[in-house]
Write a protein that holds these residues in place. Structure first.
Motif, PDB file in Angstrom:
ATOM      1  N   THR A   1       0.896  -1.167   0.034  1.00 34.12           N
ATOM      2  CA  THR A   1      -0.079  -0.106   0.108  1.00 34.12           C
ATOM      3  C   THR A   1       0.910   1.184  -0.172  1.00 34.12           C
ATOM      4  O   THR A   1       2.016   1.187   0.347  1.00 34.12           O
ATOM      5  N   ALA A   2       0.336   2.268  -0.262  1.00 37.97           N
ATOM      6  CA  ALA A   2       1.200   3.627  -0.219  1.00 37.97           C
ATOM      7  C   ALA A   2       1.805   3.820   1.024  1.00 37.97           C
ATOM      8  O   ALA A   2       2.921   4.194   1.121  1.00 37.97           O
ATOM      9  N   VAL A   3       1.121   3.415   2.080  1.00 36.09           N
ATOM     10  CA  VAL A   3       1.531   3.850   3.480  1.00 36.09           C
ATOM     11  C   VAL A   3       2.730   2.983   3.519  1.00 36.09           C
ATOM     12  O   VAL A   3       3.768   3.431   4.232  1.00 36.09           O
ATOM     13  N   LYS A   4       2.307   1.753   3.530  1.00 33.68           N
ATOM     14  CA  LYS A   4       3.508   0.834   3.914  1.00 33.68           C
ATOM     15  C   LYS A   4       4.849   0.869   3.025  1.00 33.68           C
ATOM     16  O   LYS A   4       5.820   0.815   3.340  1.00 33.68           O
TER      17      LYS A   4
ATOM     18  N   ALA B   1       6.181   6.777 -11.736  1.00 32.69           N
ATOM     19  CA  ALA B   1       5.373   5.968 -12.742  1.00 32.69           C
ATOM     20  C   ALA B   1       4.696   4.843 -12.123  1.00 32.69           C
ATOM     21  O   ALA B   1       3.472   4.619 -12.361  1.00 32.69           O
ATOM     22  N   ALA B   2       5.460   4.239 -11.301  1.00 34.44           N
ATOM     23  CA  ALA B   2       5.083   2.802 -11.070  1.00 34.44           C
ATOM     24  C   ALA B   2       4.052   2.974  -9.847  1.00 34.44           C
ATOM     25  O   ALA B   2       2.876   2.224 -10.170  1.00 34.44           O
ATOM     26  N   ALA B   3       3.983   4.022  -9.017  1.00 36.50           N
ATOM     27  CA  ALA B   3       2.923   3.847  -8.169  1.00 36.50           C
ATOM     28  C   ALA B   3       1.657   4.487  -8.680  1.00 36.50           C
ATOM     29  O   ALA B   3       0.604   4.107  -8.447  1.00 36.50           O
ATOM     30  N   ALA B   4       1.886   5.252  -9.843  1.00 34.90           N
ATOM     31  CA  ALA B   4       0.636   6.034 -10.341  1.00 34.90           C
ATOM     32  C   ALA B   4      -0.099   4.777 -11.095  1.00 34.90           C
ATOM     33  O   ALA B   4      -1.223   4.632 -11.519  1.00 34.90           O
ATOM     34  N   GLN B   5       0.758   3.793 -11.570  1.00 32.97           N
ATOM     35  CA  GLN B   5       0.251   2.916 -12.580  1.00 32.97           C
ATOM     36  C   GLN B   5      -0.263   1.606 -12.230  1.00 32.97           C
ATOM     37  O   GLN B   5      -0.847   0.907 -12.761  1.00 32.97           O
ATOM     38  N   SER B   6       0.293   1.033 -10.880  1.00 35.47           N
ATOM     39  CA  SER B   6       0.338  -0.344 -10.586  1.00 35.47           C
ATOM     40  C   SER B   6      -0.874  -0.746  -9.768  1.00 35.47           C
ATOM     41  O   SER B   6      -1.130  -1.820  -9.510  1.00 35.47           O
ATOM     42  N   GLY B   7      -1.728   0.288  -9.472  1.00 32.48           N
ATOM     43  CA  GLY B   7      -2.733  -0.135  -8.663  1.00 32.48           C
ATOM     44  C   GLY B   7      -2.663  -0.033  -7.196  1.00 32.48           C
ATOM     45  O   GLY B   7      -3.514  -0.512  -6.316  1.00 32.48           O
ATOM     46  N   ILE B   8      -1.271   0.287  -6.633  1.00 32.82           N
ATOM     47  CA  ILE B   8      -1.120   0.387  -5.149  1.00 32.82           C
ATOM     48  C   ILE B   8      -2.096   1.416  -4.697  1.00 32.82           C
ATOM     49  O   ILE B   8      -2.321   2.400  -5.035  1.00 32.82           O
ATOM     50  N   SER B   9      -2.710   1.084  -3.513  1.00 35.80           N
ATOM     51  CA  SER B   9      -3.885   1.712  -2.826  1.00 35.80           C
ATOM     52  C   SER B   9      -3.093   3.042  -2.415  1.00 35.80           C
ATOM     53  O   SER B   9      -1.772   3.292  -1.877  1.00 35.80           O
ATOM     54  N   GLY B  10      -3.801   4.337  -2.626  1.00 36.74           N
ATOM     55  CA  GLY B  10      -2.946   5.493  -2.630  1.00 36.74           C
ATOM     56  C   GLY B  10      -2.001   5.951  -3.640  1.00 36.74           C
ATOM     57  O   GLY B  10      -1.144   6.662  -3.133  1.00 36.74           O
ATOM     58  N   GLY B  11      -2.012   5.459  -4.679  1.00 37.45           N
ATOM     59  CA  GLY B  11      -0.926   5.500  -5.691  1.00 37.45           C
ATOM     60  C   GLY B  11      -0.747   6.876  -6.217  1.00 37.45           C
ATOM     61  O   GLY B  11       0.404   7.237  -6.248  1.00 37.45           O
TER      62      GLY B  11
END
Length: 401
Positions: free
Chosen positions: A76-79, A138-148
């Motif tokens: 997740t974004a927080v983790k 780019a990875a955080a925005a595209q990968s579907g991670i919560s809070g991306g």
């Protein structure tokens, strides 16, 4: 070198960082690596390092300084922020005790590693050279991670901080150049340093390995090897397996999505999820499959070229790439001539390509044979390490005496 990932990690960035450092040590350089605790691709701490807060060890002539950090089992974004933050804080308060180096090389990601490397190089007043293996913004925005979205903004700022302070910036694929320039890096300071095939060539007879794996001689086997994370979009392989029980699908590796994939495929008898192979058996298992699969979510365009591709090409089997046609992975598959592209997240399209290769063994063998030729011409270990040496030499203004 600053690289969160390092041996004994056997997948992803770790093998490249390890081979560079051991190459330098083999040339007689006093080589130090500032690393994290081994945890990838399982995203669980290696039991040998349990309870370790700091550790300094010698591996193949390289001095490795390790620092403890969090290891998020679920992304997740927080983790992920806690993971990066713990690397940054522990690395800042307890930097490696070592003589002043001639230069600092960073493997990015991690973000924290890039920031630490930039700060260490500034403190020592030596050249700093990051190698971009992936861009986490780019990875955080595209990968579907919560809070991306928030994670992407924070990651982009950290990346810009690390990259703008570099003497030179290495990128493993040309698709990263525009992104790096957009972060404020002068294009004249960017150098292309592609990864190489870091595995040995297959040695065991295919039939022998297939018997060992329990794969029938007349059964089509589709193998995916490597990280099982969000950005891989491995659900497409589960969907393809549901469509044709005669084809065997094998997911070999580990990662944050392994449990979810096991649950999703619990009622799919022709899909197996198996642990990562031992280093010595890995090339033979790849070569024993009929088709090697690489998959990504449809939104993934600018992510890194998966490190598994160099191993796939060396194995001599055809590749089916379920990826966006505009991305670096598609470009590399087309450049190699070793595979075919299908639309991402489309199980029917993927299965159709597998059937076509199974029905036309001549074409399958031709595609497979193109992989080793591409490796020999462009992706040899010697050539890859020479590119890294040239990058450092240029940053230093010439090779060390």
């Amino acid at each position: 070198m600053v690289s969160t990932n390092y041996a004994p990690e056997h997948a992803g960035i770790g093998p490249y960082a390890t081979q560079i450092a051991e190459h330098w040590a083999g040339l007689g350089h006093d080589t130090h690596v500032f690393a994290g605790m081994p945890h990838y691709p399982s995203w669980s701490l290696d039991p040998q390092y349990k309870g370790a807060f700091q550790r300094t060890e010698k591996r193949a002539g390289v001095t490795v300084h390790r620092r403890r950090h969090t290891v998020p089992g679920r992304q997740t974004a927080v983790k992920r922020a806690a993971f990066e933050g713990s690397i940054l804080v522990h690395g800042a308060v307890a930097p490696p005790r070592m003589p002043k180096p001639h230069a600092v090389l960073a493997q990015m990601p991690s973000l924290a590693g890039g920031v630490l490397a930039a700060r260490l190089a500034a403190r020592w007043k030596v050249p700093y050279v990051p190698v971009v293996q992936d861009l986490m913004g780019a990875a955080a925005a595209q990968s579907g991670i919560s809070g991306g979205d928030k994670a992407a903004a924070l990651a982009a700022r950290a990346e810009a901080y690390a990259l703008k302070r570099a003497t030179l910036v290495g990128v493993i694929h040309e698709t990263f150049v525009d992104k790096v320039v957009a972060m404020g890096v002068d294009p004249k300071r960017i150098r292309l340093v592609p990864n190489w095939s870091h595995v040995e060539v297959p040695s065991a007879p295919r039939g022998e390995t297939r018997r060992h794996m329990g794969w029938a001689p007349n059964q089509t086997v589709v193998l995916h090897s490597g990280n099982m994370g969000l950005k891989q979009g491995l659900e497409v392989l589960v969907g393809a397996a549901r469509l044709d029980p005669r084809v065997r699908f094998v997911l070999m590796g580990d990662g944050s999505q392994r449990s979810a994939l096991a649950e999703l495929s619990a009622d799919v008898p022709n899909l197996d999820i198996i642990p990562p192979a031992e280093d010595g058996k890995f090339p033979d298992i790849l070569a024993a499959a009929d088709v090697l699969a690489v998959t990504q979510h449809a939104a993934v365009l600018d992510m890194s070229v998966p490190s598994k591709l160099t191993s796939y090409f060396a194995a001599g089997r055809p590749v089916v790439a379920s990826v966006a046609a505009e991305g670096g992975t598609a470009q590399e598959v087309e450049r190699s001539g070793a595979g075919v592209l299908v639309a991402p997240e489309d199980p029917r399209a993927l299965l159709k390509a597998v059937h076509a290769l199974a029905d036309d063994p001549v074409t399958a063998d031709e595609l497979g044979a193109a992989g080793p030729r591409h490796v020999a011409a462009n992706l040899s270990r010697e050539a890859g390490l020479a590119r890294i040496d040239a990058l450092i030499d240029e940053a230093l203004g010439g090779p060390l005496p």
